[in-house]
Structure formats: C-alpha cells, structure tokens
Design a protein around this motif. Structure first.
Motif, PDB file in Angstrom:
ATOM      1  N   LEU A 100      40.503   4.171  56.626  1.00 48.75           N
ATOM      2  CA  LEU A 100      40.634   4.448  55.193  1.00 48.75           C
ATOM      3  C   LEU A 100      40.854   3.148  54.401  1.00 48.75           C
ATOM      4  N   VAL A 101      40.141   2.999  53.311  1.00 49.36           N
ATOM      5  CA  VAL A 101      40.426   1.947  52.333  1.00 49.36           C
ATOM      6  C   VAL A 101      40.404   2.617  50.960  1.00 49.36           C
ATOM      7  N   THR A 102      41.093   2.027  50.006  1.00 50.65           N
ATOM      8  CA  THR A 102      41.064   2.580  48.660  1.00 50.65           C
ATOM      9  C   THR A 102      40.769   1.452  47.678  1.00 50.65           C
ATOM     10  N   SER A 103      40.278   1.830  46.491  1.00 50.60           N
ATOM     11  CA  SER A 103      39.977   0.783  45.512  1.00 50.60           C
ATOM     12  C   SER A 103      41.131   0.589  44.541  1.00 50.60           C
ATOM     13  N   ASP A 104      42.069   1.516  44.521  1.00 41.97           N
ATOM     14  CA  ASP A 104      43.264   1.379  43.684  1.00 41.97           C
ATOM     15  C   ASP A 104      44.489   1.705  44.532  1.00 41.97           C
ATOM     16  N   PRO A 105      45.666   1.298  44.061  1.00 37.83           N
ATOM     17  CA  PRO A 105      46.874   1.665  44.801  1.00 37.83           C
ATOM     18  C   PRO A 105      46.990   3.185  44.885  1.00 37.83           C
ATOM     19  N   PRO A 106      47.086   3.722  46.088  1.00 37.47           N
ATOM     20  CA  PRO A 106      47.147   5.176  46.252  1.00 37.47           C
ATOM     21  C   PRO A 106      48.582   5.652  46.407  1.00 37.47           C
TER      22      PRO A 106
END
Lengths: 312, 312
Positions: A100-106
């Motif tokens: 998993l990677v995200t583009s904003d702080p999750p």
C-alpha cells in the motif's frame, strides 16, 4: 461518499467490519457506504440472517480518485481491481503491511490483534460513541470467526475483552453456543462446487524475490470428514486455480475448528517439497499433517516467507 | 528493547516524538530507547536546553531483525540505512505512506494531522496515562514547530486542542511568546556552513515512474534577509548536493514564518522549468516566489507529484 470494503473472498470479518466501519464513519459525519468484493460464505450469511440484514452490495467499478476505506486487508492483490487509481484515505487492519502507498497522509489504524472488529470497537470507545446492538453483534461475530472463538494463536487479550464487552450489548447470553452455531453454518457446505469451496477463504501471496505467487485456501470446519470426502474434486480445483492464476503453487488447509488441527491438501511434487522443507512435514496420500498450525496468517505464511526468503 | 527514532535531518517533531513515544512505551511496559538520525537544529537544541535534557544518542548500527518504532516518517529514504533488515513493529506518523512493508502485523497509527506529537497525546489519553510536564513540553514544542504555531495549512483542530491541553501541564503561560522564542532560536543560524543549512530540514523524494529523485530543503526563519545574504553559498551547496546524491533536481525553500511566504532558490534550468510548469511561477534572479505555499508536505510535494505523474 467514501466506499468501505474488506478483501476478496470475504469472510465474516471482511463483511462485518466494512458494515460497522461505515456505520461508525456515518455517525462521525463522514458519509460512508459498505460494499463487498465477493460472495458471502455460509457463516457470514448465517450472521446476517440472524440479524435480519441484507448483505452489502458488490463493489461497483469506482472512478479513479474515489475515496475508499479498506478494512481487514491492505494488499492490492486482495483488494479492488483498480485500487492503484483510488484514493485510500483510511485503513483499519490487523495484517502485515504490504504494497500500500498513499498520495496524502491517511488515517491508518493497524494493531496486531485477532480481528479488525476488535480495533473498530476501540474506535467507538475512543470516540465516546455508544455501540448499537446490531454493530455489537456484527463485531462479536467477526471476532469469534477470526479467532475461532479464541482457539487461534492470533487471539489476544484485546479480542477476549471485546467479546466480553460486546456480548451483553448484542443480547447474546451464551457466546459458546452462538459460536458453535456460526461454525456449524460455515461447515454446512452442501453441494457447493469444489472450485467455490477452494476460493471461499483463499488469498494469493507473493513470496521471495523475484516473487513466486502462491494461492493458499483454508476451509475451517467442524466437519472435516465432509471435506476429505471431496478431496479428489478439490485437488482438481486446486490444479485449475494454479493454471488459471499462473501460480507457482496452491495449498488448501482443512482446519478442524473443534480439534484445532490442520491437514493440508498437497497438489504436486512442488508443494510437497516446499511443505517438507518449510515445515519439516511429509506428505502422505496428498495430505500433509501440519498439526496445530491453524492460523494461515501466523503459522503458515510466515514459515513460507522465511523459506522463500532464504533463497532456496 | 525497541529503538525509537524519527527521520534523518531531524526537526523538533522527529526528536521530541521519539523521546515521548519511548517514554510512553516504557510506561506501558515495553522497553524502549529514543535515538536520533542526525544533528539537532537550533530550534530543537533550544527546546532541550529549556528542559535541561540531553539529546538522544545517534542511532547505532542495528543488527538485522532488531525491533524498531518509527515516528514522524515511514519512507526508507528518510530512515535508518538498513531499515529493510530491521523489524518495524510500530509507526506513529502524519505523512503519506511510502515504501514501508512489514513481515508481521504492526501497530500503525497514522492520522492526517499537523504533527506526530498530536497523535502521541491521543495515545496517552487513550491509555489513561497522565502526561508528565517534560513530555508535555516536548509535544507542545513539536506541534508549534510543525504547524509554525498554527500558521501552516497542515494545522488541524486536533493540533490546536492538543496545545491547549498541554500548555498548562508544560507550565507555559504564554504560548505565543514561547513559539517566538523557538522560532528566533531556529533563525539564529550564525556561521553555520551553507551545506549544513541546506540539509537542516531536507528530504529526498521520488517522483514519477521511472522515479526521478529530488532533494527539497526548507529553511523556516523569522529572518529571511539573513538567508538571502547567503544565497550564493547556498546555491553552491545545492549544486554539490545534487551531484553527490545523483539527484535530478534540488530546491531550497526559504519560508518566512511570520509573514507566511515561501521564496525558493532555483539552481538551474531544470528546476526553473519544473517549478514553472508545476506551480506556474517564474524564476527571477535564481528565486521563485511561491507565495503562501509554506508547507512542503501539503503544497510543494503534491504539486510536484502531480506534475511528474502527468508523464511530462
């Protein structure tokens, strides 16, 4: 609107946690809708029938950029087909962290407990929200299911405390009897086609580098004799799953819930050798007796990871 | 014993959160020790001096398999050199999720708030643990630092509430005056070598696929004139950093804390073109006026990500 869903081949935790997390988010002012990524198993159907609830809808194709919340999983191989295009803003899970990677702080909440619903109960309590009976019964069912009513080595004190807290709210006086009814429902497999039995609780894992991909199914049952009676069909379904998935190996563990044993169907010489070397266990008549290793997450996958990481 | 540490080129949050999380874990019966991954900046030195505390030790080379807890970061490029060999069992962070994977279910607590310490305060309160004055002052300092005393667009209501809760415990009556003293200490850069100024708050980010690697430094100061007086030296340090790191580009943002502006030093035609296209801003005399984009995390990195993701 945020779409909330658990993993493919959903089990009771994947369904219940999606429903409960959507309910929690809604009560916190976040519009949320629960979905499922596949057909319900017999245990989950029983739980929803007991509650008089419909199953969540199948997840529709979501537009790129749609906000989603994942429960009970985080790896793309177990998630929505186009997960990479979606905006994962929340994850509540009790598995290892995968790709998993995200583009904003999750918002991420992972704890090494036996069940996602155990974490969800903490979120309710931290937010000072009273748990409704329906949510309580969903969470309790998920915890009993994931921990096999505390038989699994994944069980933690938090899971036990959660059930103790939830049972009176859910109106369940005899937790043992309710768990046995759930497990009986799960074991009542009837004339379910073998391919469906294999895929009921089935995940694909990458092992080693370069990655091999292995499919590992588990049938948790109070009636292993029924499953063994369909061994030939199931081995054929495993062979087809391996070919269709382009997999390096497929295993199917038959877990006897009440006696806490795992006998695993072995498809071919490859699986035979890997199981022999990873677990030190011989295969006899297409079956490897893995003893009390009843947790795929805690006892099967880590041993295979260690084996493939050793570069063999 | 679990080693707790923040990111390289540590800021006040990276140091304070490591110290406070180690303190919290110890009080929960988990043996923990805080470390740092680099030299303290002047603001953090000021905070520790005010508290009469020594800085944590530099992280020693850890043996493969050592348990570690990450605070205020999760990407390997910002962490211990041999992170891939270590067992990451806990992360408390407020950044996007990067390339982290774990081999077992971890404890993860990510929230999209302005500061890691804001999340740590929640952990104290959820555990029903009273916050000691020293931990309170560390957390409060980290929150004022990360949010530039609520000036940064990363600020959330949770950060404000945390400061309100912590100030009386920390014995700080005038939060504004304390924040200004911290910022003045941070801005008193004296004869710090230019290479060190550049790296004081500096992170390397992968952008696009195949990934370009960009170094982005930020100098938050109440005295931008001082930094501009050293522009030539800093541009040379940026040039060296680009060559040494094999980077595709290097930017250095000079953030005027009190006036909430960002003027960014532009090294060469590459950075000029990228900043022009990603932000629509021209470079004049080696400086791009990025206006009120004072948050690298929220306003600079996402724009560059979008630019490089568009395949340009």
């Amino acid at each position: 609107m945020i779409a909330v869903f658990g993993h493919r081949n959903p089990d009771t935790d994947a369904i219940a946690s999606a429903m409960v997390y959507a309910s929690l988010l809604s009560r916190q002012g976040v519009e949320a809708q629960a979905y499922r990524l596949g057909e319900l198993n017999f245990e989950t159907s029983y739980v929803l029938r007991e509650l008089g609830l419909e199953a969540p809808d199948l997840l529709p194709e979501l537009k790129a950029g749609t906000q989603v919340a994942l429960v009970d999983h985080n790896e793309s191989a177990q998630s929505a087909a186009n997960l990479a295009e979606l905006a994962v803003t929340r994850v509540v899970d009790h598995h290892k962290l995968g790709d998993l990677v995200t583009s904003d702080p999750p918002f991420l909440r992972f704890e090494p407990v036996g069940c996602t619903s155990t974490i969800l109960l903490k979120l309710f309590r931290e937010a000072n929200l009273a748990v409704e009976p329906q949510d309580a019964k969903l969470m309790l069912s998920a915890i009993l299911s994931d921990t096999l009513h505390f038989r699994s080595p994944t069980t933690t004190p938090d899971d036990r405390m959660a059930v103790e807290f939830l049972a009176p709210i859910a109106g369940i006086e005899d937790v043992e009897a309710y768990a046995l009814a759930m497990f009986a429902a799960k074991s009542d497999l009837g004339d379910t086609p073998a391919a469906q039995l294999l895929k009921m609780d089935y995940k694909v894992f990458p092992f080693g580098d370069p990655a091999q991909r292995w499919g590992i199914g588990v049938i948790e049952t109070t009636n292993p004799a029924y499953v063994f009676g369909r061994k030939a069909e199931l081995l054929q379904a495993m062979d087809e799953a391996r070919a269709e998935g382009g997999l390096n190996g497929v295993l199917l563990s038959v877990v006897d819930i009440l006696n806490e044993t795992n006998r695993t169907f072995i498809l071919s010489a490859t699986e035979h050798r890997v199981v022999q070397e990873a677990f030190g266990v011989e295969t006899v008549d297409g079956v490897a007796d893995l003893g009390d290793r009843i947790s795929r997450k805690k006892q099967i996958v880590p041993a295979l990871e260690a084996y493939f990481a050793s570069g063999t």
